[in-house]
Design a protein around this motif. Sequence first.
Motif, short mmCIF file in Angstrom:
data_model
loop_
_atom_site.label_atom_id
_atom_site.label_comp_id
_atom_site.label_asym_id
_atom_site.label_seq_id
_atom_site.Cartn_x
_atom_site.Cartn_y
_atom_site.Cartn_z
N MET B 58 63.73 52.53 20.85
CA MET B 58 63.48 53.05 19.51
C MET B 58 62.06 53.62 19.37
SD MET B 58 65.61 50.57 16.95
CE MET B 58 64.18 49.74 16.42
N GLY B 59 61.63 54.32 20.40
CA GLY B 59 60.32 54.94 20.31
C GLY B 59 59.17 54.06 20.74
N PHE B 60 59.46 52.78 21.04
CA PHE B 60 58.41 51.90 21.54
C PHE B 60 58.52 51.78 23.05
CE2 PHE B 60 59.25 50.28 17.25
CZ PHE B 60 57.97 50.38 16.73
N GLU B 61 57.39 51.75 23.71
CA GLU B 61 57.43 51.53 25.15
C GLU B 61 57.33 50.04 25.43
OE1 GLU B 61 55.42 53.81 28.84
OE2 GLU B 61 54.18 52.31 27.86
N LEU B 62 58.39 49.47 25.99
CA LEU B 62 58.38 48.04 26.32
C LEU B 62 58.05 47.88 27.80
CD1 LEU B 62 61.53 46.67 24.47
CD2 LEU B 62 59.22 46.93 23.63
N ASP B 116 53.34 44.48 26.69
CA ASP B 116 53.16 44.98 25.32
C ASP B 116 53.50 43.87 24.34
OD1 ASP B 116 56.08 45.81 23.92
OD2 ASP B 116 56.06 45.42 26.06
N TYR B 117 53.04 44.05 23.10
CA TYR B 117 53.16 42.97 22.12
C TYR B 117 54.59 42.70 21.69
CZ TYR B 117 48.15 42.46 21.50
OH TYR B 117 46.84 42.18 21.71
N LEU B 118 55.46 43.73 21.67
CA LEU B 118 56.84 43.47 21.23
C LEU B 118 57.56 42.58 22.23
CD1 LEU B 118 58.13 46.80 19.67
CD2 LEU B 118 57.49 44.69 18.54
N THR B 119 57.38 42.88 23.52
CA THR B 119 58.01 42.05 24.55
C THR B 119 57.47 40.63 24.47
OG1 THR B 119 57.96 44.03 25.89
CG2 THR B 119 58.61 42.02 26.99
N LEU B 159 55.32 34.36 12.75
CA LEU B 159 55.23 35.37 11.70
C LEU B 159 53.81 35.92 11.58
CD1 LEU B 159 57.55 33.89 8.94
CD2 LEU B 159 57.93 35.90 10.37
N ILE B 160 52.82 35.04 11.74
CA ILE B 160 51.43 35.50 11.71
C ILE B 160 51.19 36.48 12.87
CG2 ILE B 160 49.01 34.78 11.94
CD1 ILE B 160 49.85 32.12 10.63
N LEU B 161 51.71 36.10 14.03
CA LEU B 161 51.60 36.98 15.20
C LEU B 161 52.26 38.33 14.93
CD1 LEU B 161 50.99 37.47 18.22
CD2 LEU B 161 53.10 36.29 18.76
N LEU B 162 53.46 38.26 14.33
CA LEU B 162 54.20 39.49 14.05
C LEU B 162 53.45 40.35 13.04
CD1 LEU B 162 56.89 40.85 14.83
CD2 LEU B 162 57.89 39.84 12.80
N ALA B 163 52.87 39.71 12.02
CA ALA B 163 52.09 40.44 11.03
C ALA B 163 50.94 41.17 11.72
CB ALA B 163 51.56 39.49 9.97
N GLY B 164 50.27 40.47 12.65
CA GLY B 164 49.17 41.08 13.39
C GLY B 164 49.66 42.27 14.21
N ILE B 165 50.86 42.11 14.82
CA ILE B 165 51.39 43.20 15.65
C ILE B 165 51.70 44.42 14.78
CG2 ILE B 165 53.34 43.87 17.09
CD1 ILE B 165 53.47 40.96 18.07
N ASP B 174 49.30 51.62 18.95
CA ASP B 174 49.27 51.24 20.36
C ASP B 174 49.59 49.76 20.45
OD1 ASP B 174 48.82 50.95 23.04
OD2 ASP B 174 46.65 50.67 22.78
N LEU B 175 50.70 49.43 21.11
CA LEU B 175 51.08 48.02 21.21
C LEU B 175 50.88 47.48 22.62
CD1 LEU B 175 54.28 47.72 18.99
CD2 LEU B 175 51.94 47.04 18.49
#
Lengths: 88, 588
Positions: B58-62, B116-119, B159-165, B174-175
Amino acid sequence: MAQILSYLQAHAKVLKWVFFSCLLGTLLFDFLVVRHHPHFWGDSVIGFWALFTILGCLGMIVFCKGLSHVWLAQREDFYDSEDSDNDE
Amino acid sequence: MMSSTIFLHPASYFILGALLLPIFTRFKMQKVILLAVPLLAFWQIHNLPESFGICNFMGFELVFGRVDKLTYVFLHVFTLMALIGAIYCLHVKETGHHIAAFLYVAGSLGTTLAGDYLTIFIFWELMAFASTFLIWYRKRKRSIEAGYRYLLVHTAGGLILLAGIFLRYQNCHDLSFTQIAVNGATTADYLIMIGFMLNAAVPPIHAWLPDAYPEATVTGAVFMCAFTTKTAVYVLARAFPGFEMLAIMGAIMTLYGVGYAVIENDARRILAYHIVSQVGYMVCGIGIGTAMAVNGACAHAYAHILYKALLFMGVGAVLEMTGKSKLNELGGLYKRMPWALTFTVIGGIAISGFPLTSGFISKSMIIAAAGADHRIFIMIMLSLAAVGTFLSVGIKLPYFIWFGKDSGVKAKEAPWNMNLAMIFASFMCIFLGIYPEYLYRMLPFPVHYHPYTAYHLSETLQILGFTGLGFYLMVKYLHPEPKSNLDVDWFYRKGALVFMWVACKPISIANDWVGEVYQTVGLRFTKAVAKALSWFDWEGIDWAVDGSAKGVVQGGDKMRTLQTGKIQQYVGGAVAALMIVLLVVIFL
């Protein structure tokens, strides 16, 4: 293994003297050691870490146990009993 | 991504193993897969390319695989520990327990390899969910409750981590997961750091650890003590080296954890608090941020995983055989469980940094790095924590379980597989102490540190010897008492009760009152309005959008039957959904 430990248990007094002579040995050893890169003044004082440790150790026990007794220590069911109070 | 790439990733072995376990159990071959998977993964980490598993979602590079020396040292100890843990829990019959452990290890490996942060976030949450089951499998009321608290705290941290991401993505699009410059850190980076710090159990967000670990299963605790906090150490070392805040917090952690370890009564809670202390050394080393300090943090993480697991295994063996882990209920076990004593003492002297053990060559590296960086105060704090370490875990713990007053508790030696795992871990603790180059070669920066100097030996022997003297003098005062000590989890455990009270009493009373007023006054008015609206609805609206209303009603009915109201099923469903997302992502 259990026999060795029982044997040592039976000769606790000898063990105690061995322990104390080891302590003396570490202090004597500190006289001989060459200090190449002392990080701070304490590193160049002979027996500094022995004094630091015994004071720190006793201080820590007294402070932590004291804090536990006057404030922190609670019954083991401290949180449980509150629950049951709530249920009543 | 091609399927051949999937099998590059060591986490996929554990996920596949977890999926195959029920089938193998049916054919009574559970043990084969329990040993084969960690062995394969341990072999596989030596064959990893520098980068693999990059895909677009979805447009993110994992980036599923990014390998360098910092990754390698953690992968090495994680897979080694997975093998030791698997041996230790070979006798456990419950397949679900093994599945949870495998998925937990997979989460940890996935986070370590993520670029990356999403992974990271996906595997981070997998780790939290899977490990919760290692607590719940103890199946006691206390464990169930502790498991829920553990899950809630980690969800909040996630959730705090996700908010930061999210915030980071909004700021710079840039993730990629790389080092963050000390001067350029933004709010987003600090939110991410807090998310990481929660898993590293940095006070005041540490209370989940001593709350949950003592309630986990005997074997579950052995896994848990190794992975969650050390994965957090890895991500901190990757992103935040040199942040002054971490150096100070880490030094405070070392003393905070050890202080509680001195006064606690439950053996596994002592060890849990002691994790806070030991991870403090690593966090402090990362905060100092010099090559030597970061090396020290990695070396200490490696050594710590092995000896802390060994300690949890030794104490776990006692708990398994006697059903007890509280010091005031134990004592005098040396005749009945001498081998468990031997292994626990090896873990105890290793954690205390005896010469010829792994603690001597790793902990001292961080203390020396603090000294070399002229941070004398931090160095003194770390040294004092070393005193408390030997006092609480090196002497107090084995003394009151195996010596002290004989409790008369019946016990025999642990099963062979538990002892084998402990022999393995003991061997590693001593091997690293005798041959430190094995570990030093794996560290991210070249090592110019020599642990075996005369002065370092003299310093260590004084610290250990005189701590022994301190214990000898104060042994009566240190006697274990059947108490537990307050910590900051008081705020949310009591806070939750206040919340429940507010929800039950004032809100419920107000609700009843409003309900009565509504019954007498509002209802008649509402009925009249409803009648008017209903006429308009039937005659006007439904005529315009005929049929869709009925469809919604039917769909709603179906949804309702899916909702069982059992949180275990929701959590299971969430994990399953996560796995499906993961598989879709990998295959696309």
